[in-house]
Motif scaffolding. Structure first.
Motif, mmCIF file in Angstrom:
data_model
loop_
_atom_site.group_PDB
_atom_site.id
_atom_site.type_symbol
_atom_site.label_atom_id
_atom_site.label_comp_id
_atom_site.label_asym_id
_atom_site.label_seq_id
_atom_site.Cartn_x
_atom_site.Cartn_y
_atom_site.Cartn_z
ATOM 1 N N MET A 1 0.823 -1.207 0.000
ATOM 2 C CA MET A 1 0.000 0.000 0.000
ATOM 3 C C MET A 1 0.859 1.260 0.000
ATOM 4 S SD MET A 1 -2.897 -1.059 2.812
ATOM 5 C CE MET A 1 -3.847 0.437 2.619
ATOM 6 N N LEU A 2 2.124 1.123 0.382
ATOM 7 C CA LEU A 2 3.011 2.269 0.529
ATOM 8 C C LEU A 2 3.783 2.548 -0.751
ATOM 9 C CD1 LEU A 2 4.450 1.327 4.007
ATOM 10 C CD2 LEU A 2 2.647 2.966 3.538
ATOM 11 N N GLU A 3 3.965 3.822 -1.017
ATOM 12 C CA GLU A 3 4.793 4.238 -2.138
ATOM 13 C C GLU A 3 6.139 4.698 -1.600
ATOM 14 O OE1 GLU A 3 2.764 7.070 -4.574
ATOM 15 O OE2 GLU A 3 0.946 5.875 -4.619
ATOM 16 N N LYS A 4 7.112 4.839 -2.490
ATOM 17 C CA LYS A 4 8.472 5.194 -2.087
ATOM 18 C C LYS A 4 8.528 6.503 -1.295
ATOM 19 C CE LYS A 4 13.068 5.884 -3.974
ATOM 20 N NZ LYS A 4 13.889 5.943 -5.169
ATOM 21 N N GLU A 5 7.700 7.474 -1.646
ATOM 22 C CA GLU A 5 7.730 8.788 -1.006
ATOM 23 C C GLU A 5 6.829 8.878 0.235
ATOM 24 O OE1 GLU A 5 6.759 8.419 -4.289
ATOM 25 O OE2 GLU A 5 8.740 8.741 -5.139
ATOM 26 N N ASP A 6 6.187 7.779 0.617
ATOM 27 C CA ASP A 6 5.320 7.777 1.793
ATOM 28 C C ASP A 6 6.152 7.701 3.071
ATOM 29 O OD1 ASP A 6 3.258 7.769 0.009
ATOM 30 O OD2 ASP A 6 2.502 5.781 0.525
ATOM 31 N N MET A 7 5.530 8.126 4.158
ATOM 32 C CA MET A 7 6.198 8.075 5.459
ATOM 33 C C MET A 7 5.205 7.617 6.517
ATOM 34 S SD MET A 7 8.156 11.104 7.440
ATOM 35 C CE MET A 7 9.234 10.721 8.807
ATOM 36 N N ILE A 8 5.655 6.723 7.385
ATOM 37 C CA ILE A 8 4.849 6.294 8.527
ATOM 38 C C ILE A 8 5.331 7.057 9.751
ATOM 39 C CG2 ILE A 8 4.428 4.384 10.129
ATOM 40 C CD1 ILE A 8 4.392 2.500 7.767
ATOM 41 N N ILE A 9 4.385 7.626 10.483
ATOM 42 C CA ILE A 9 4.697 8.264 11.760
ATOM 43 C C ILE A 9 3.903 7.539 12.841
ATOM 44 C CG2 ILE A 9 4.639 10.365 13.143
ATOM 45 C CD1 ILE A 9 4.912 11.971 10.571
ATOM 46 N N LEU A 10 4.628 6.982 13.794
ATOM 47 C CA LEU A 10 4.011 6.254 14.896
ATOM 48 C C LEU A 10 3.629 7.238 15.992
ATOM 49 C CD1 LEU A 10 6.639 3.396 15.104
ATOM 50 C CD2 LEU A 10 4.562 3.460 13.720
ATOM 51 N N ILE B 1 9.072 -2.334 9.494
ATOM 52 C CA ILE B 1 10.231 -2.880 8.789
ATOM 53 C C ILE B 1 10.646 -2.009 7.598
ATOM 54 C CG2 ILE B 1 9.842 -5.256 9.508
ATOM 55 C CD1 ILE B 1 8.525 -5.746 6.772
ATOM 56 N N ILE B 2 9.848 -1.020 7.250
ATOM 57 C CA ILE B 2 10.230 -0.124 6.154
ATOM 58 C C ILE B 2 11.243 0.894 6.669
ATOM 59 C CG2 ILE B 2 7.976 -0.405 5.060
ATOM 60 C CD1 ILE B 2 7.479 2.581 5.903
ATOM 61 N N GLU B 3 11.881 1.603 5.760
ATOM 62 C CA GLU B 3 12.910 2.564 6.152
ATOM 63 C C GLU B 3 12.364 3.941 6.496
ATOM 64 O OE1 GLU B 3 16.285 2.822 3.605
ATOM 65 O OE2 GLU B 3 16.189 0.697 3.129
ATOM 66 N N ASN B 4 11.323 4.388 5.819
ATOM 67 C CA ASN B 4 10.841 5.755 5.953
ATOM 68 C C ASN B 4 9.766 5.849 7.048
ATOM 69 O OD1 ASN B 4 10.880 8.441 5.376
ATOM 70 N ND2 ASN B 4 9.532 8.289 3.602
ATOM 71 N N TRP B 5 10.231 5.858 8.287
ATOM 72 C CA TRP B 5 9.313 5.953 9.416
ATOM 73 C C TRP B 5 9.929 6.820 10.502
ATOM 74 C CZ3 TRP B 5 10.440 4.306 14.416
ATOM 75 C CH2 TRP B 5 11.597 3.548 14.564
ATOM 76 N N ALA B 6 9.066 7.262 11.410
ATOM 77 C CA ALA B 6 9.492 8.029 12.580
ATOM 78 C C ALA B 6 8.461 7.807 13.671
ATOM 79 C CB ALA B 6 9.615 9.507 12.246
ATOM 80 N N ALA B 7 8.813 8.219 14.873
ATOM 81 C CA ALA B 7 7.903 8.060 16.010
ATOM 82 C C ALA B 7 7.816 9.369 16.784
ATOM 83 C CB ALA B 7 8.392 6.945 16.929
ATOM 84 N N CYS B 8 6.686 9.583 17.397
ATOM 85 C CA CYS B 8 6.485 10.762 18.232
ATOM 86 C C CYS B 8 7.319 10.615 19.510
ATOM 87 C CB CYS B 8 5.009 10.909 18.568
ATOM 88 S SG CYS B 8 4.660 12.278 19.683
ATOM 89 N N ARG B 9 8.224 11.556 19.701
ATOM 90 C CA ARG B 9 9.123 11.528 20.856
ATOM 91 C C ARG B 9 8.333 11.460 22.173
ATOM 92 N NH1 ARG B 9 14.239 13.066 21.337
ATOM 93 N NH2 ARG B 9 14.192 14.128 19.337
ATOM 94 N N GLU B 10 7.341 12.304 22.320
ATOM 95 C CA GLU B 10 6.583 12.370 23.567
ATOM 96 C C GLU B 10 5.878 11.050 23.879
ATOM 97 O OE1 GLU B 10 6.713 14.650 21.217
ATOM 98 O OE2 GLU B 10 7.148 16.567 22.161
#
Length: 80
Positions: free
Chosen positions: A19-28, A38-47
């Motif tokens: 479902m994800l494209e190369k330019e997509d980003m996951i933010i947890l 397991i994808i590379e383009n992700w980040a998480a909310c610090r707080e």
């Protein structure tokens, strides 16, 4: 630039990789920070990670202002 930002709130709610494209980003956010994708383009909310005592690499942590900046620049936002 990010095409689609996927804001993931729960650890079981990750989108399928196809479902994800190369330019997509996951933010947890919220409880999703307990499961790293397991994808590379992700980040998480610090707080949220700090509140749950979850150890996430520093380069993957974003504060609320960073998340808002990414959302404002994205073509589309999906809350999953």
């Amino acid at each position: 630039m990010v095409n689609t930002v996927w804001l993931i709130k729960r650890p079981a709610d990750f989108p399928e990789a196809d479902m994800l494209e190369k330019e997509d980003m996951i933010i947890l956010i919220q409880d999703a920070v307990i499961r790293v994708p397991i994808i590379e383009n992700w980040a998480a909310c610090r707080e949220d990670a700090v509140a749950r005592n979850i150890k996430i690499p520093e380069d993957k942590l974003l504060n609320y202002e960073d998340i808002i900046d990414i959302i404002e620049k994205a073509e589309k936002v999906i809350v999953w």
